[in-house]
Each structure stands twice: as structure tokens, then as C-alpha cells.
Design an enzyme around this catalytic site. Structure first.
Site, mmCIF file in Angstrom:
data_model
loop_
_atom_site.group_PDB
_atom_site.id
_atom_site.type_symbol
_atom_site.label_atom_id
_atom_site.label_comp_id
_atom_site.label_asym_id
_atom_site.label_seq_id
_atom_site.Cartn_x
_atom_site.Cartn_y
_atom_site.Cartn_z
ATOM 1 N N HIS A 62 0.797 -1.236 -0.153
ATOM 2 C CA HIS A 62 0.024 0.226 0.168
ATOM 3 C C HIS A 62 0.959 1.312 0.012
ATOM 4 O O HIS A 62 0.604 2.340 -0.731
ATOM 5 C CB HIS A 62 -0.952 0.101 1.299
ATOM 6 C CG HIS A 62 -1.682 1.256 1.499
ATOM 7 N ND1 HIS A 62 -1.392 2.062 2.366
ATOM 8 C CD2 HIS A 62 -2.782 1.774 0.658
ATOM 9 C CE1 HIS A 62 -2.269 3.055 2.145
ATOM 10 N NE2 HIS A 62 -3.397 2.926 1.072
ATOM 11 N N GLU A 84 2.033 2.007 -3.560
ATOM 12 C CA GLU A 84 0.914 2.478 -4.244
ATOM 13 C C GLU A 84 0.903 3.780 -4.285
ATOM 14 O O GLU A 84 0.874 4.663 -5.316
ATOM 15 C CB GLU A 84 -0.315 1.740 -3.743
ATOM 16 C CG GLU A 84 -1.476 2.376 -4.459
ATOM 17 C CD GLU A 84 -2.837 2.558 -3.529
ATOM 18 O OE1 GLU A 84 -3.353 3.655 -3.639
ATOM 19 O OE2 GLU A 84 -3.026 1.612 -2.895
ATOM 20 N N HIS A 85 1.160 4.552 -2.845
ATOM 21 C CA HIS A 85 1.304 5.836 -2.665
ATOM 22 C C HIS A 85 2.458 6.441 -3.562
ATOM 23 O O HIS A 85 2.107 7.480 -4.047
ATOM 24 C CB HIS A 85 1.393 6.338 -1.155
ATOM 25 C CG HIS A 85 -0.044 6.201 -0.553
ATOM 26 N ND1 HIS A 85 -0.550 7.459 0.009
ATOM 27 C CD2 HIS A 85 -1.136 5.300 -0.394
ATOM 28 C CE1 HIS A 85 -1.584 6.986 0.902
ATOM 29 N NE2 HIS A 85 -1.936 5.919 0.468
#
Length: 437
Positions: free
Chosen positions: A64, A67-68
Site C-alpha cells: 500500500h 502504491e502511494h
């Protein structure tokens, strides 16, 4: 009414759901294209075959976090340019991470597909991974965790439920990661993850919309074809140990109302030993909780008034074994114990009484209608194709859904309830409200 509904479903199928065209580039990138010519738009998605289920302890949340950082720029398209470029052509872009995958998408006018491909291909291989930007963004991620989980009692309860229910690692930890890992995470962790998993042979490019499949294939070769593939990642299948007794967890947190959550380890389509089991579980989920005619709404909320709300959760499309979860909030005149007893009685009824042909057919019609309406969106079609392909089922599984739902019998519904909804295999999470400090 039912005849009209079936006519609508037939019309939607004819109108929207064309053949999926599959291509594979020399570097291993799979390209899946589906035509839908109702509007001059397209959805482009890049699905990476990696998610939080692949994370070892100590770096939970790294998928995650990456992803950022994927939006933080490359040498060719510096910080902020990606989003500004898509916005300038009237498009939308975003991304999401789950247990089994990480995906990035753009919704654009069909003629802008080359721009989408250029941007995605560039960040597949040239991400800057700047330490200063990471230091800023990890603070944003910690705050996201605080707002969405730590300060959300229902989300916190579900997180602790999963951590208690799953003994094997894949779904034991949250997608966003444990806060302690987020505080220790380094940019080097993201670099290693990026270099290991973000490669064309670990990705699927999905395009749905007003496009020509062969032209999309040529565009894909033009923009993605020169990217080098990495060593292919081979994951080992992990199986949950058998349940040897009930597992319980209590969550004491500031909340307005108590919440009961309990469930059972069940197969997904990927892990089922028989084809029909996941579809029977899907039917049970809708039988209990799908609209005002469902058993929970009719008998627990409106009938006995034991619950102010009662729901089920089951995701049949997962890489590993998953959970069939029941959750409810007692009404003001009843307590958690009474609510649990009432919900367990509904499961016992499934085990003891075959569902009537009329109720079974009603539930099947509801499920198929919902699935068909989801496919009426080109984004929904792209989501389904990418998800099924990435978790290893193949996009062809979408065509089998309706037939397999329709083939489930009342006896199979009863059998799957007896097989999995057993006392020694239950996991229970109880949210207990406490005063806010």
C-alpha cells in the site's frame, strides 16, 4: 416483473459483454482487451500480481505504501505531473491495494489511451523512490490508518477479527499494515518491493471500452514492450490449519453501540475442493442479507426486533481460504447474547431445513441481476477481468458465474452450511463500547 427483469438482463448481455481478446508481449506482460462501444471512452488498468498477503512480518503495509509512492514521479514525469496530465485530458486516475493485488487505473477518452500507456509504462520501470517524499507520505499513511481503522471501531473490530480468524500469514495482517511497521518502514523496503514485483511479467494490462483490440495490442508493444522482465515470483500456496475450538477476541474501544462479529473459515473459488461450494456460500450470503426480503431483515430486524442491523460478508474471489462473516448490532431492547443466539438459529435453520424452490430461485435471480448490473459499467467489466486474472482464476471464470449460481441445489446449500458452520470452527469478535478518553 420477473419476465421484464430477465429481458433486461438478456439485453445487457447482448449489448455490453463482448469477447475478451488476450495478447502476451515478449517480456511477459499480459494484455486483455474487451470492446464496449456504447460511449467513446476507455478504462485502462495495470494489475500487479502482489498485495499485502505477500508481505512478511516487519514490513506489513509495504504494498500500500508503494502504491502511494507510485504517484510521486519519475525523471520524465516529475512529482505531480502524472495526475495533472490525466486531469488535463479530462480523465480520472487512482489506485487501490488489496490482499491479493495492487492496481492502477485511468478513465479517459478513447483517443487518449497512448497518454495513459506512456505514463504507466514509465512508472513501471523509472520510479524515483525519493527518500524525502517517502518521509512525507508515510506520515499521510499513518494518519490514514488512524482515521480509517484506529478511530473507526467497526473497522478496528474487523481487523482484529481477521487477525484472530487467520492463523496462517496471508490474511492475518491488515492491508494498510500494523502501525508499528509503518513507523519502522524505510524507503529501502519500498525499493526492494518495487524491484521484485513491478515488472511486466508480474502484471496484467486490462483495457475495456470503445477500442480496437489489435490497435491496443500495438500500443502496448510500443509503450511496454521494451521494459525488461524480472525473475518470476513463484508463491507457495498456504492453507489454514483446521479449527480445533472456538476463537474469541474482545475489542474495547470508544463506540456508540456494541457490535457482534462471528464467522468461519471457508473456501474461495481458488481453494474449493468442489466447484459448487463457493457458489452455495454466495447464495447463503444473499439469502440472509440481500434486501428487505432477506431472512435477517425480515426476521431479525423487522420481525423479532432483536437487531437494529444484521449483515453477512463473503468474498469468493480470493487467492487463499477466506471468511464467511456475520455481523450485527442489537436493538436497544436486546443484548449481544440474544442477538448471537438469533443469528445462530438462522444458520441452524439452513442446516436443518432445505431452502424452498421459490426462495432459492428468488435469491438466484437477485444475485445474477446484481452481477449483470455491475457489468453494465466498463469500469466494472475491467475490474472483474483484472481481478479474476490476477488471482489465478483467469478472466474466463466470469462467463461461468451465472451457470454455476443457477446450478446450485437446495441440498448443496444445506450441505455447505453443515460442513462449515460448526461450533468448533467459529471465530468471534465482540466490540465493547467504552468511554472516550
Amino acid at each position: 416483473m420477473r419476465i421484464a427483469l430477465m429481458i433486461l438482463l438478456s439485453a445487457l448481455s447482448y449489448q455490453s459483454f463482448g469477447q475478451v481478446h488476450e495478447f502476451k508481449l515478449d517480456n511477459g506482460l499480459k494484455v486483455l482487451v474487451k470492446e464496449d462501444h456504447r460511449a467513446p471512452v476507455a478504462v485502462s488498468m495495470v494489475w500487479y500480481n502482489v498485495g499485502s498477503a505477500d508481505e512478511p512480518g516487519g514490513i506489513t503495509g509495504v504494498s500500500h505504501a508503494l502504491e502511494h509512492i507510485m504517484f510521486k514521479g519519475t525523471a520524465k514525469y516529475p512529482l505531480g505531473i502524472f495526475s495533472k496530465t490525466i486531469a488535463a485530458i479530462g480523465g480520472q486516475e487512482n489506485a487501490f491495494t488489496n490482499f491479493d493485488y495492487t492496481a492502477y487505473f485511468e478513465k479517459i477518452a478513447k483517443e487518449q489511451l497512448p497518454i495513459s500507456f506512456a505514463l504507466e509504462a514509465d512508472r513501471m520501470q523509472n520510479l524515483l523512490l525519493d527518500g524525502e517524499e517517502f518521509a512525507k507520505e508515510i506520515k499521510v499513511i499513518r494518519e490514514e490508518r488512524r482515521l480509517r481503522t484506529d478511530d473507526n471501531p467497526q473497522a478496528l473490530a474487523f481487523e482484529r477479527y481477521l487477525a484472530t480468524a487467520h492463523l496462517s500469514p496471508p490474511y492475518h495482517h491488515p492491508v494498510i499494515g500494523w502501525m508499528s511497521d509503518l513507523h519502522r518502514m524505510k524507503i529501502e523496503d519500498l525499493k526492494s518491493w518495487y524491484q521484485r514485483f513491478y515488472a511486466p511479467n508480474n502484471a496484467t494490462l486490462v483495457v475495456v471500452g470503445d477500442v480496437n483490440p489489435e490497435k491496443v495490442h500495438e500500443l502496448a508493444k510500443q509503450y511496454f514492450g521494451k521494459i525488461n522482465k524480472f525473475t518470476h515470483y513463484v508463491r507457495k500456496q498456504q492453507v489454514e490449519p483446521p479449527g480445533l475450538g472456538p476463537k474469541t477476541v474482545q475489542i474495547h474501544a470508544p463506540a456508540q453501540l456494541p457490535l457482534l462479529m462471528f464467522g468461519y473459515t471457508v473456501p474461495s473459488v481458488n481453494t474449493a475442493k468442489t466447484l459448487w461450494e463457493p457458489y452455495a456460500l454466495e447464495i447463503i450470503g444473499s439469502l440472509l442479507d440481500a434486501g428487505e426480503s432477506a431472512r435477517f431483515a425480515k426476521e431479525l430486524v423487522r420481525g423479532s426486533h432483536i437487531a437494529s442491523g444484521a449483515n453477512t460478508y463473503y468474498n469468493m474471489y480470493t487467492r487463499y481460504q477466506t471468511q464467511f462473516v456475520l455481523l450485527g448490532i442489537p436493538s436497544q431492547s436486546h443484548n449481544i447474547g440474544e442477538l448471537k443466539e438469533a443469528m445462530l438459529k438462522q444458520l441452524k435453520r439452513l442446516q436443518d431445513e432445505p431452502i424452498s424452490p421459490a426462495e432459492l430461485q428468488r435469491v438466484k435471480t437477485q444475485i445474477i441481476a446484481q452481477k449483470t448490473y455491475e457489468k453494465d459499467s466498463i469500469f466494472g467489466q475491467a475490474m472483474e477481468i483484472g481481478l479474476l486474472e490476477t488471482i489465478g482464476l483467469g478472466w474466463q471464470a466470469a462467463d461461468k458465474y451465472t451457470d454455476r449460481i443457477n446450478s446450485v441445489t437446495a441440498e448443496q446449500v444445506q450441505e455447505v452450511a453443515k460442513r462449515y458452520f460448526i461450533d468448533r470452527a467459529i471465530t468471534e469478535a465482540l466490540l465493547i463500547p467504552v468511554p472516550e478518553e
